[in-house]
Design a protein around this motif. Structure first.
Motif, PDB file in Angstrom:
ATOM      1  N   MET A   1      -0.997  -0.326 -38.831  1.00  7.13           N
ATOM      2  CA  MET A   1      -0.196   0.849 -38.589  1.00  7.13           C
ATOM      3  C   MET A   1       1.189   0.413 -38.120  1.00  7.13           C
ATOM      4  SD  MET A   1      -1.153   3.869 -36.019  1.00  7.13           S
ATOM      5  CE  MET A   1      -0.690   5.444 -36.510  1.00  7.13           C
ATOM      6  N   THR A   2       2.216   0.977 -38.704  1.00 11.77           N
ATOM      7  CA  THR A   2       3.577   0.604 -38.308  1.00 11.77           C
ATOM      8  C   THR A   2       4.139   1.619 -37.324  1.00 11.77           C
ATOM      9  OG1 THR A   2       4.528   1.801 -40.149  1.00 11.77           O
ATOM     10  CG2 THR A   2       3.992  -0.508 -40.539  1.00 11.77           C
ATOM     11  N   HIS A   3       5.029   1.139 -36.512  1.00 11.36           N
ATOM     12  CA  HIS A   3       5.682   2.001 -35.520  1.00 11.36           C
ATOM     13  C   HIS A   3       7.019   2.482 -36.069  1.00 11.36           C
ATOM     14  CE1 HIS A   3       2.781   1.057 -32.414  1.00 11.36           C
ATOM     15  NE2 HIS A   3       2.854  -0.204 -32.793  1.00 11.36           N
ATOM     16  N   PRO A   4       7.415   3.691 -35.701  1.00 11.18           N
ATOM     17  CA  PRO A   4       8.731   4.157 -36.158  1.00 11.18           C
ATOM     18  C   PRO A   4       9.835   3.324 -35.504  1.00 11.18           C
ATOM     19  CG  PRO A   4       7.800   5.700 -34.586  1.00 11.18           C
ATOM     20  CD  PRO A   4       6.737   4.665 -34.875  1.00 11.18           C
ATOM     21  N   PRO A   5      10.957   3.180 -36.192  1.00  9.45           N
ATOM     22  CA  PRO A   5      12.037   2.375 -35.610  1.00  9.45           C
ATOM     23  C   PRO A   5      12.584   3.022 -34.334  1.00  9.45           C
ATOM     24  CG  PRO A   5      12.799   3.529 -37.546  1.00  9.45           C
ATOM     25  CD  PRO A   5      11.316   3.750 -37.460  1.00  9.45           C
ATOM     26  N   LEU A   6      13.011   2.178 -33.422  1.00 12.94           N
ATOM     27  CA  LEU A   6      13.602   2.690 -32.188  1.00 12.94           C
ATOM     28  C   LEU A   6      14.944   3.332 -32.500  1.00 12.94           C
ATOM     29  CD1 LEU A   6      12.889  -0.291 -29.784  1.00 12.94           C
ATOM     30  CD2 LEU A   6      11.661   1.862 -29.954  1.00 12.94           C
TER      31      LEU A   6
END
Length: 60
Positions: A1-6
């Motif tokens: 699962m990828t995290h949204p960019p900061l």
């Protein structure tokens, strides 16, 4: 699962300060450096005031 960019946090708006009897703006300059948006209020036109100036007089 990828995290949204900061994302960058937007800067909060500066609090507005009324510089009453502002004259030449020395106090307003200090408040501006401290992080305030300055609005000067005086009964005389101040040509050298460095910020927004509202010219008004209150009748008693």
């Amino acid at each position: 699962m990828t995290h949204p960019p900061l994302t960058r946090r937007e800067r909060a708006a500066r609090p507005l300060l009324l510089d009453l009897f502002c004259c030449a703006g020395s106090a307003g300059t200090g408040y501006r450096r401290a992080g305030f948006d300055v609005l000067g209020v005086d009964i005389r036109p101040r040509l050298n005031y460095p910020f927004t100036l509202a010219r008004m007089e209150v009748a008693a």
